[in-house]
Design a protein around this motif. Sequence first.
Motif: not given
Length: 119
Positions: A29-30, A34-35, A54-55, A70-72
């Motif tokens: 998605i990105y 994200r962190i 949620h994202a 975490e880096r997600v």
Amino acid sequence: MGVSVSIGQPGFYGRIDIGDYPYPQPQVIYRQPRIIERVYMEREPIYMRVPLGHAKNWRKHCRQYGACGERVYFVRDSWYNHEYAPRHQELHRDRRDYRGNDNRGNKGNGNGRRNGRDQ
């Protein structure tokens, strides 16, 4: 009564393991992971499938997935449904899950017996 949903089933959300499986590159998605909370140990990013809301508001939801530090990367539903889930199910079709089911609807008895009889 709780409900358990496994990878590949409709309604599964959570961490997915890309590992060394022959999956196509995940569609995310990105572009950047994200962190929420910085951690001192550098780890590889993880991939997760979560509802889009949620994202978008990850700070609010990361704790329920145990992934605030975490880096997600969030995978796209279309990639998960059309690429990852079918291949994951195919690769794990013949393995028994932890409840003794063989993913084909047959229940194992957990005693190494066939049809309840010693062979």
